[in-house]
Design a protein around this motif. Structure first.
Motif, short mmCIF file in Angstrom:
data_model
loop_
_atom_site.label_atom_id
_atom_site.label_comp_id
_atom_site.label_asym_id
_atom_site.label_seq_id
_atom_site.Cartn_x
_atom_site.Cartn_y
_atom_site.Cartn_z
N GLY A 143 0.81 -1.20 0.00
CA GLY A 143 0.00 0.00 0.00
C GLY A 143 0.84 1.26 0.00
N ARG A 144 0.18 2.38 0.24
CA ARG A 144 0.90 3.65 0.29
C ARG A 144 1.53 3.80 1.67
NH1 ARG A 144 -0.55 9.19 -2.61
NH2 ARG A 144 0.33 7.87 -4.22
N LEU A 145 2.86 3.81 1.69
CA LEU A 145 3.62 3.88 2.93
C LEU A 145 4.04 5.31 3.22
CD1 LEU A 145 6.05 0.86 2.33
CD2 LEU A 145 3.88 0.83 3.55
N ASP A 146 3.94 5.71 4.49
CA ASP A 146 4.36 7.04 4.90
C ASP A 146 5.27 6.91 6.11
OD1 ASP A 146 2.59 9.39 3.47
OD2 ASP A 146 1.57 7.47 3.49
N PRO A 147 6.58 7.12 5.92
CA PRO A 147 7.53 6.93 7.01
C PRO A 147 7.61 8.11 7.96
CG PRO A 147 8.69 7.49 4.99
CD PRO A 147 7.24 7.36 4.63
N THR A 148 7.73 7.81 9.25
CA THR A 148 8.03 8.79 10.28
C THR A 148 9.07 8.14 11.19
OG1 THR A 148 6.28 8.05 11.80
CG2 THR A 148 5.68 9.72 10.17
N VAL A 149 9.46 8.83 12.27
CA VAL A 149 10.43 8.25 13.21
C VAL A 149 10.11 8.72 14.64
CG1 VAL A 149 12.86 8.05 13.89
CG2 VAL A 149 12.27 8.24 11.46
#
Length: 276
Positions: A143-149
């Motif tokens: 799917g549409r992945l949205d990276p954060t940390v």
């Protein structure tokens, strides 16, 4: 097993130390375990490749993305034919006193497909880390992945943008949360982000236990569905291992159809003009 409209993912929990080779060996073992379970994406925690005894140690080992450390992980992705979420890589900064805390997404051919540099920095981290400025999203087999940390988790407006401006389906949140703050806020914040955005939070990947005499992380990895239900978790919060879950795209569609908050949400201009 994953159904026709779902994709299998895995999330890793580990205790990284100040030894690049040892951490790579651990990651290699977890990649093989995830691959044997048929997963398409494995998500590692923040600082997966190295945790220094001192901040200066992290700066010292920082490398560009085309350096040998990251290239080793590119090989792991290629050899396992699996996407890897590598959140919290010590990327060499623009000067010798700073690094970037960079979330790298590798595809199943071992190519770097996306890099997100951590935007929100704690007071301590800001002394040696350069903050990122850009939101990132990428389409993948999961799917549409949205990276954060990690510390980004405390700023819901970031996740609102990812959902409503960038159409996120899966939020990635690798971390090394401290023991004290995690006991109070870890699961609550993660489930809130899932509920608010109606997304899967699949990469609440966690550093766990004591890295050295001064540093300890809470662990307790979680995979959460768009209704806020925990669907993946290890039996304990300190062991090294992986949790597996299926990303069910029909569940995303169902939750959003039954509670269409995207349609009901007021634009920013509405609140600017609203009278009290």
């Amino acid at each position: 097993m994953a159904g026709a409209h779902s994709v299998r993912v895995a999330v890793a929990q580990m205790t990284s130390i100040n030894d690049l080779a040892t951490n790579f060996a651990t990651c290699s073992r977890l990649v093989k375990e995830a691959a044997s379970a048929g997963t398409k994406l494995l998500c590692f925690p923040e600082n997966f490749s190295y945790v220094g005894d001192k901040d200066a140690d992290n700066i010292k080992i920082a490398e560009p993305l085309d350096g040998p450390i990251m290239q080793g992980y590119c090989s792991l992705a290629r050899e396992s034919s699996m996407w890897l979420s590598l959140g919290g890589f010590q990327e060499k900064g623009s000067d010798d006193a700073h690094l970037c805390n960079t979330h790298v997404l590798l595809d199943d051919a071992g190519n770097i497909r996306s890099t997100y540099r951590k935007i929100h920095l704690s007071y301590k981290e800001s002394s040696f880390t350069k903050a990122g400025k850009d939101i990132v999203e990428i389409d993948s087999p999961v799917g549409r992945l949205d990276p954060t940390v990690c510390y980004d988790l405390r700023f819901p407006e970031l996740y609102q943008q990812l959902r409503f401006q960038h159409e996120a389906q899966v939020l990635l949140v690798p971390s090394a949360f401290s023991k004290v703050t995690s006991q109070a806020h870890w699961e609550i914040l993660l489930r809130a982000r899932a509920i608010e955005t109606q997304c899967f939070v699949i990469a609440a990947a966690a550093q766990a236990g004591k890295h050295n005499d001064k540093t300890e992380s809470y662990g307790d990895l979680l995979i959460i569905d768009p209704w806020g239900t925990v669907v993946g978790r290890l039996p304990d919060r300190l062991s090294t291992g992986i949790a597996i879950a299926d990303i069910d795209f029909s569940l995303i569609d169902s939750v959003r159809a039954k509670m269409p908050i995207a349609k009901h949400r007021k634009p920013i201009d509405f609140w600017k003009s609203a009278s009290l």
